[in-house]
Design a protein around this motif. Structure first.
Motif, PDB file in Angstrom:
ATOM      1  N   TYR A 150       2.528  -7.983  -6.649  1.00 35.46           N
ATOM      2  CA  TYR A 150       3.006  -6.710  -7.109  1.00 35.46           C
ATOM      3  C   TYR A 150       4.517  -6.427  -6.624  1.00 35.46           C
ATOM      4  CZ  TYR A 150      -1.752  -4.604  -8.069  1.00 35.46           C
ATOM      5  OH  TYR A 150      -2.961  -4.326  -8.359  1.00 35.46           O
ATOM      6  N   PRO A 151       5.298  -6.757  -7.834  1.00 39.50           N
ATOM      7  CA  PRO A 151       6.904  -6.764  -7.363  1.00 39.50           C
ATOM      8  C   PRO A 151       7.251  -5.432  -6.734  1.00 39.50           C
ATOM      9  CG  PRO A 151       6.426  -7.854  -9.285  1.00 39.50           C
ATOM     10  CD  PRO A 151       5.353  -7.209  -9.220  1.00 39.50           C
ATOM     11  N   GLN A 152       8.068  -5.348  -5.862  1.00 40.15           N
ATOM     12  CA  GLN A 152       8.503  -4.093  -5.127  1.00 40.15           C
ATOM     13  C   GLN A 152       9.930  -4.510  -4.534  1.00 40.15           C
ATOM     14  OE1 GLN A 152       5.314  -2.426  -2.784  1.00 40.15           O
ATOM     15  NE2 GLN A 152       6.697  -1.168  -1.690  1.00 40.15           N
ATOM     16  N   LEU A 153      10.611  -4.875  -5.732  1.00 35.98           N
ATOM     17  CA  LEU A 153      12.182  -5.496  -5.396  1.00 35.98           C
ATOM     18  C   LEU A 153      12.973  -4.491  -4.487  1.00 35.98           C
ATOM     19  CD1 LEU A 153      13.486  -8.136  -6.280  1.00 35.98           C
ATOM     20  CD2 LEU A 153      14.496  -6.741  -8.149  1.00 35.98           C
TER      21      LEU A 153
ATOM     22  N   HIS B 279       0.899  -1.474   0.049  1.00 34.71           N
ATOM     23  CA  HIS B 279      -0.082  -0.095  -0.021  1.00 34.71           C
ATOM     24  C   HIS B 279       0.661   1.115  -0.028  1.00 34.71           C
ATOM     25  CE1 HIS B 279       0.736  -1.494   4.149  1.00 34.71           C
ATOM     26  NE2 HIS B 279       0.895  -0.016   4.310  1.00 34.71           N
ATOM     27  N   LEU B 280       2.142   0.954  -0.080  1.00 36.35           N
ATOM     28  CA  LEU B 280       3.284   2.228   0.068  1.00 36.35           C
ATOM     29  C   LEU B 280       3.937   2.363  -1.337  1.00 36.35           C
ATOM     30  CD1 LEU B 280       4.747   1.867   3.708  1.00 36.35           C
ATOM     31  CD2 LEU B 280       2.644   3.047   3.026  1.00 36.35           C
ATOM     32  N   ARG B 281       3.508   1.334  -2.328  1.00 45.75           N
ATOM     33  CA  ARG B 281       4.434   1.259  -3.508  1.00 45.75           C
ATOM     34  C   ARG B 281       4.162   2.771  -4.235  1.00 45.75           C
ATOM     35  NH1 ARG B 281      -0.385  -1.239  -4.782  1.00 45.75           N
ATOM     36  NH2 ARG B 281      -1.238  -0.964  -6.878  1.00 45.75           N
ATOM     37  N   ALA B 282       3.272   3.725  -4.118  1.00 45.76           N
ATOM     38  CA  ALA B 282       3.178   4.820  -4.779  1.00 45.76           C
ATOM     39  C   ALA B 282       4.362   5.960  -4.358  1.00 45.76           C
ATOM     40  CB  ALA B 282       2.038   5.505  -4.406  1.00 45.76           C
ATOM     41  N   HIS B 283       5.009   5.324  -3.014  1.00 47.39           N
ATOM     42  CA  HIS B 283       5.909   6.202  -2.461  1.00 47.39           C
ATOM     43  C   HIS B 283       7.364   5.830  -2.841  1.00 47.39           C
ATOM     44  CE1 HIS B 283       2.865   8.623  -0.409  1.00 47.39           C
ATOM     45  NE2 HIS B 283       2.241   7.346  -0.457  1.00 47.39           N
ATOM     46  N   SER B 284       7.566   4.627  -3.695  1.00 50.17           N
ATOM     47  CA  SER B 284       8.684   3.767  -3.957  1.00 50.17           C
ATOM     48  C   SER B 284       9.230   3.535  -5.145  1.00 50.17           C
ATOM     49  CB  SER B 284       8.538   2.623  -2.957  1.00 50.17           C
ATOM     50  OG  SER B 284       9.775   1.829  -3.227  1.00 50.17           O
ATOM     51  N   THR B 285      10.256   3.833  -5.637  1.00 49.87           N
ATOM     52  CA  THR B 285      10.937   3.616  -6.942  1.00 49.87           C
ATOM     53  C   THR B 285      12.167   2.945  -6.733  1.00 49.87           C
ATOM     54  OG1 THR B 285      12.039   5.667  -7.032  1.00 49.87           O
ATOM     55  CG2 THR B 285       9.703   5.687  -8.009  1.00 49.87           C
ATOM     56  N   PRO B 286      12.709   2.151  -7.806  1.00 49.36           N
ATOM     57  CA  PRO B 286      13.852   1.636  -7.657  1.00 49.36           C
ATOM     58  C   PRO B 286      15.200   2.530  -7.233  1.00 49.36           C
ATOM     59  CG  PRO B 286      12.785   0.663  -9.521  1.00 49.36           C
ATOM     60  CD  PRO B 286      11.969   1.736  -9.210  1.00 49.36           C
ATOM     61  N   GLU B 287      14.873   3.905  -7.768  1.00 51.44           N
ATOM     62  CA  GLU B 287      16.111   4.810  -7.455  1.00 51.44           C
ATOM     63  C   GLU B 287      15.772   5.421  -6.057  1.00 51.44           C
ATOM     64  OE1 GLU B 287      13.840   5.005 -10.294  1.00 51.44           O
ATOM     65  OE2 GLU B 287      15.422   3.791 -11.480  1.00 51.44           O
ATOM     66  N   LYS B 288      14.590   5.628  -5.547  1.00 47.47           N
ATOM     67  CA  LYS B 288      14.137   6.108  -4.417  1.00 47.47           C
ATOM     68  C   LYS B 288      13.297   5.138  -3.562  1.00 47.47           C
ATOM     69  CE  LYS B 288      13.083  10.479  -2.308  1.00 47.47           C
ATOM     70  NZ  LYS B 288      12.306  10.088  -1.286  1.00 47.47           N
ATOM     71  N   PRO B 289      13.896   3.972  -2.759  1.00 45.92           N
ATOM     72  CA  PRO B 289      13.039   2.959  -2.258  1.00 45.92           C
ATOM     73  C   PRO B 289      12.572   3.768  -0.834  1.00 45.92           C
ATOM     74  CG  PRO B 289      15.219   2.416  -2.162  1.00 45.92           C
ATOM     75  CD  PRO B 289      15.222   3.722  -2.774  1.00 45.92           C
ATOM     76  N   LEU B 290      11.546   2.825  -0.315  1.00 46.09           N
ATOM     77  CA  LEU B 290      10.953   3.478   1.056  1.00 46.09           C
ATOM     78  C   LEU B 290      12.160   3.518   1.913  1.00 46.09           C
ATOM     79  CD1 LEU B 290       8.040   0.868   1.390  1.00 46.09           C
ATOM     80  CD2 LEU B 290       7.945   3.236   0.835  1.00 46.09           C
TER      81      LEU B 290
ATOM     82  N   VAL C  27      13.742  -6.368  -0.748  1.00 44.20           N
ATOM     83  CA  VAL C  27      15.386  -6.972  -0.621  1.00 44.20           C
ATOM     84  C   VAL C  27      15.362  -6.592   0.668  1.00 44.20           C
ATOM     85  CG1 VAL C  27      17.571  -6.630  -1.189  1.00 44.20           C
ATOM     86  CG2 VAL C  27      15.864  -7.327  -2.948  1.00 44.20           C
ATOM     87  N   ALA C  28      15.045  -5.400   1.313  1.00 45.42           N
ATOM     88  CA  ALA C  28      15.274  -4.935   2.678  1.00 45.42           C
ATOM     89  C   ALA C  28      14.367  -5.373   3.445  1.00 45.42           C
ATOM     90  CB  ALA C  28      15.251  -3.432   2.767  1.00 45.42           C
ATOM     91  N   LEU C  29      13.306  -5.721   3.410  1.00 43.86           N
ATOM     92  CA  LEU C  29      12.306  -6.411   4.158  1.00 43.86           C
ATOM     93  C   LEU C  29      12.845  -7.627   4.439  1.00 43.86           C
ATOM     94  CD1 LEU C  29       9.255  -6.068   5.297  1.00 43.86           C
ATOM     95  CD2 LEU C  29       8.618  -7.314   3.393  1.00 43.86           C
ATOM     96  N   LEU C  30      13.326  -8.566   3.658  1.00 38.97           N
ATOM     97  CA  LEU C  30      13.761  -9.925   3.736  1.00 38.97           C
ATOM     98  C   LEU C  30      15.091  -9.860   4.471  1.00 38.97           C
ATOM     99  CD1 LEU C  30      13.400 -12.846   3.356  1.00 38.97           C
ATOM    100  CD2 LEU C  30      14.869 -12.795   1.346  1.00 38.97           C
ATOM    101  N   ARG C  31      15.996  -8.801   4.211  1.00 36.38           N
ATOM    102  CA  ARG C  31      17.154  -8.962   5.041  1.00 36.38           C
ATOM    103  C   ARG C  31      16.884  -8.518   6.433  1.00 36.38           C
ATOM    104  NH1 ARG C  31      20.402  -4.899   1.667  1.00 36.38           N
ATOM    105  NH2 ARG C  31      20.723  -6.313   0.178  1.00 36.38           N
TER     106      ARG C  31
END
Ligand code: ZN
Ligand code: ZN
Length: 287
Positions: free
Chosen positions: A221-224, A185-196, A228-232
């Motif tokens: 809805y991929p949010q790589l 639900h936060l994906r509109a605030h995240s891009t590959p260049e500027k993640p959450l 990645v940070a979430l899994l880490r």
């Protein structure tokens, strides 16, 4: 978005699965429609076919249809969030006995495939605006997995971080094992260049960890950059992790590639992850 937009190709489209995956959150679209969003071709037969078509990719699937579409058989009064503010809808179906019949029908549906090895039965739940569930909590005891997800996040746009943590705190109060797509639900605030922001993901993990709630890596809805940070972070805390296709369309069966990419980019040791295990849930519930 078209169905093809949900096909994930990833960083190495030609890669082979490094292991057979368990996908703990998936929907069905066929009769008798326990989820309204997927297409009818997403049947149990299609899940069975996945084991034949890509045996090296699949270990197991949990079917986790939506609690609100199990409880409310009329799509126009449930999906996507018509029921959140209309408690009378749920109460009407509950009072008529329809909700109890639908829950029994869902269990009967599950008896047709659930074997505790390749197929599991669960539910995806959420709370309405007043914090109440769509099905009685007693209906969840028979499930192999319960996933609590945020699908509706109303409020002031500029307060998105505050609303996120309010939602996380609401999810923590639910009788669930895993929080589904905790950052979608936060994906509109995240891009590959500027993640959450890293602090936001850390604080989310800390709250869930304190509550004993696991997290999900969700491929729908991929949010790589954020997963990645979430899994880490989950791995560092020893939190329970569930990998989930969250299948809505048969076209998405190849999205195990997303799991591979997230694990690889996170640099975590898959073998050391605290993977979701339904037998631990049974022991915890004393079943
Ligand atoms: Zn969901
Ligand atoms: Zn789902």
């Amino acid at each position: 978005m078209s169905k093809q937009d949900f096909v994930y190709r990833g960083i190495r489209p030609d890669r082979k699965p490094s292991r057979p995956w368990a996908s703990w959150h998936n929907h069905t679209g066929g009769h008798p429609r326990f989820s309204f969003c997927p297409t009818p071709g997403l049947s149990i037969a299609r899940y069975r076919a996945a084991f034949e078509r890509e045996p090296e990719a699949w270990a197991s699937f949990a079917i986790t249809d939506h609690a609100f579409s199990i409880a409310i058989p009329d799509p126009s009064r449930s999906w996507p969030h018509a029921w959140y503010d209309e408690r009378a809808t749920l109460e009407g179906f509950a009072a008529s006995g329809e909700t109890a019949r639908r829950i029994e029908a869902y269990l009967e549906f599950g008896r047709g495939f659930r074997d505790g090895a390749r197929f599991f039965l669960g539910m995806e739940i959420e709370a309405d605006r007043a914090g109440r569930l769509a099905v009685p909590e007693s209906a969840l005891g028979a499930m192999d997995i319960v996933i609590a997800s945020i699908h509706h996040n109303p409020g002031e746009p500029e307060k998105w971080i505050e609303r996120h943590f309010n939602q996380i705190d609401r999810m923590i109060a639910l009788p669930a094992d895993i929080i589904g797509h905790p950052l979608r639900h936060l994906r509109a605030h995240s891009t590959p260049e500027k993640p959450l922001p890293a602090e936001l993901i850390d604080e989310t993990l800390d709250r869930l960890h304190r509550a004993g709630m696991g997290i999900e890596i969700n491929a729908h809805y991929p949010q790589l950059q954020d997963d990645v940070a979430l899994l880490r972070g989950a791995a560092a805390r020893g939190m329970v992790v569930a990998f989930s296709l969250d299948l809505h369309y048969p076209e998405e069966f190849g999205n195990w590639r997303y799991f591979e990419d997230v694990v690889e980019l996170a640099g975590v040791d898959y073998g050391a992850l605290n993977l979701y295990d339904p037998s631990k849930r049974r022991r915890r519930l004393g079943a």
